[in-house]
Enzyme design. Structure first.
Site, PDB file in Angstrom:
ATOM      1  N   CYS A  72       0.612  -0.803  -0.012  1.00  0.00           N
ATOM      2  CA  CYS A  72       0.012  -0.157   0.170  1.00  0.00           C
ATOM      3  C   CYS A  72       1.303   0.865  -0.173  1.00  0.00           C
ATOM      4  O   CYS A  72       1.471   1.540   0.900  1.00  0.00           O
ATOM      5  CB  CYS A  72      -0.878   0.024   1.023  1.00  0.00           C
ATOM      6  SG  CYS A  72      -2.130   1.361   0.980  1.00  0.00           S
TER       7      CYS A  72
ATOM      8  N   CYS B 167      -0.518   4.267   2.150  1.00  0.00           N
ATOM      9  CA  CYS B 167      -0.491   4.033   3.101  1.00  0.00           C
ATOM     10  C   CYS B 167       1.043   3.926   3.945  1.00  0.00           C
ATOM     11  O   CYS B 167       1.189   5.033   4.991  1.00  0.00           O
ATOM     12  CB  CYS B 167      -0.780   2.521   4.330  1.00  0.00           C
ATOM     13  SG  CYS B 167      -1.857   1.702   3.409  1.00  0.00           S
ATOM     14  N   ASP B 168       1.785   3.937   3.351  1.00  0.00           N
ATOM     15  CA  ASP B 168       3.670   3.681   3.808  1.00  0.00           C
ATOM     16  C   ASP B 168       3.996   4.831   2.464  1.00  0.00           C
ATOM     17  O   ASP B 168       5.856   4.623   3.275  1.00  0.00           O
ATOM     18  CB  ASP B 168       3.877   2.139   3.480  1.00  0.00           C
ATOM     19  CG  ASP B 168       3.573   0.973   4.613  1.00  0.00           C
ATOM     20  OD1 ASP B 168       2.658   1.815   5.524  1.00  0.00           O
ATOM     21  OD2 ASP B 168       2.979  -0.111   3.921  1.00  0.00           O
TER      22      ASP B 168
END
Ligand code: NAP
Length: 358
Positions: A176, A179-180
């Protein structure tokens, strides 16, 4: 915690799943006095390997910077005050200033508990939606009869299944980018993205904001992504596309996490190259967690649950609602999952009221 072993228990509302959709749904339902029972999933090695442990995909990510309401701040003290000591002790200490995925999920779980949600730490293996009350079969045995069910079992990112990929998950390997991608370890360093669809191109393009260079590794000689997205990848000077190439191994060590990759040609046996990289992002599709439904709800061709009414969480079976990624292959964000979780609880409450059950 509630237990089901060997019993038949009767419930008004059962929520299956424990990601942002499940907890948000439970918080609303509990606040509406529906006394929801949540099956949060079992803690097993099988679920760990499949990415289906309790608390969902977010529990597998690190910092979450884009969940509204969680700016950087003194979250350590907040977590200490908001969570029970026994669960707080099981978590990693709060490292930075931003909330992490596991922390956010513990907070959501606790909020649902505070409102009166009951939780079973088990999987539902099978359902019978052919008549009401619906029947649910937990893995530990027993039967749960429910007037109304909300399915919020999410989706799991697909992985290649390499041992080295597993070893470096959360230490440079991710599925992701949103997300990261902004984490310090990826800043101004080369990164590898695996896949050739829209997600892979989107992730690669997103990652160019942080990385010095993005290597897009795709197993065939053309991208599956839509024309406009593919063109974007071709035109971006920071993206280098490696066609006919597969990821053979993630390289790294215990101290640094990911340090590079070993790539193998998919057309030229034995031809291998290595690249330096601090991150590897898999974008090879997601699989919704709908297998346990065994065809009892209408699914789309990609096996996601179909919402049968526009902007409602109703499914093809009256009295069964769906929320979060299990019914959404488009947005796939924590906050949109929590939003549809809320909607599903409101839809369930209104439906139960119309039945005279609530
Ligand atoms: P996808 O379209 O199914 O693409 C998956 C990619 O991963 C394909 O290129 C596939 O290769 C590759 N792949 C699958 N298994 C692999 C394996 N074992 N080893 C190596 N490569 C593998 O999935 P997606 O990109 O996540 O997109 C899902 C849906 O969401 C699509 O309908 C897409 O259009 C949509 N979406 C849209 C947007 C947008 O419009 N902005 C953004 C993201 C997603 P092959 O090509 O060889 O099969």
């Amino acid at each position: 915690m509630a237990a089901t072993t060997g019993n038949t228990i009767k419930e008004t509302l059962v929520i299956i799943g424990s990601g942002p959709a499940g907890w948000s749904s439970a918080t609303y339902a509990a606040r509406a006095q529906l006394k929801p029972l949540v099956f949060e999933g079992a803690i097993t090695e099988k679920n760990r390997m499949a990415g289906t442990l309790p608390l969902g995909q977010l529990a597998l990510t690190s910092e979450v910077e884009n969940y509204a309401g969680f700016p950087h701040g003194n979250l350590g003290a907040f977590l200490d005050s908001a969570l029970p000591a026994e669960r707080r002790q099981m978590m990693a200490p709060h490292a930075g200033e931003g909330v992490t995925g596991p922390e956010l999920m513990e907070l959501m779980r606790q909020q649902a508990v505070n409102m009166g949600t009951r939780i079973v730490t088990d999987d539902i293996l099978k359902v019978d939606f052919s008549k009401r009350p619906f029947k649910l079969y937990p893995s530990e045995g027993g039967v749960v009869e429910a007037e109304c069910v909300i399915v919020a079992t999410g989706a799991s990112a697909n992985w290649l299944g390499l041992p080295s990929e597993e070893k470096f998950k959360n230490r440079g390997v991710s599925a992701c980018a949103v997300c990261d991608g902004a984490l310090p370890r990826f800043r101004n360093k080369p990164i590898v993205v695996v896949g050739g669809g829209d997600s892979a191109v989107e992730e690669a393009t997103y990652l160019t904001k942080f990385a010095s260079k993005v290597h897009l590794v795709h197993r065939r000689d053309e991208l599956r992504a839509s024309k406009i997205m593919a063109q974007r990848a071709h035109d971006d000077p920071k993206i280098e596309i490696h066609f006919n190439t597969g990821l053979a191994e993630v390289l790294g060590d215990d101290a640094k996490g990911v340090t590079g990759v070993r790539l193998a040609s998919t057309i030229d046996a034995g031809k291998e190259t290595t690249l330096e990289a601090t991150g590897v992002f898999l974008a090879i599709g997601h699989t919704p967690n709908t297998a346990f439904l065994d065809g009892q709800l209408e699914l789309n061709p990609k096996k996601y649950i179909v919402w049968t009414k526009h902007f409602r969480t109703e499914t093809s079976v009256e009295g069964v609602f769906a929320a979060g990624d299990v019914a959404d292959d488009y947005y796939r964000q924590a906050i949109s999952a929590a939003g549809t979780g809320c909607m599903s609880a409101l839809d369930a409450e209104r439906w139960l009221a119309a039945q005279g059950t609530h």
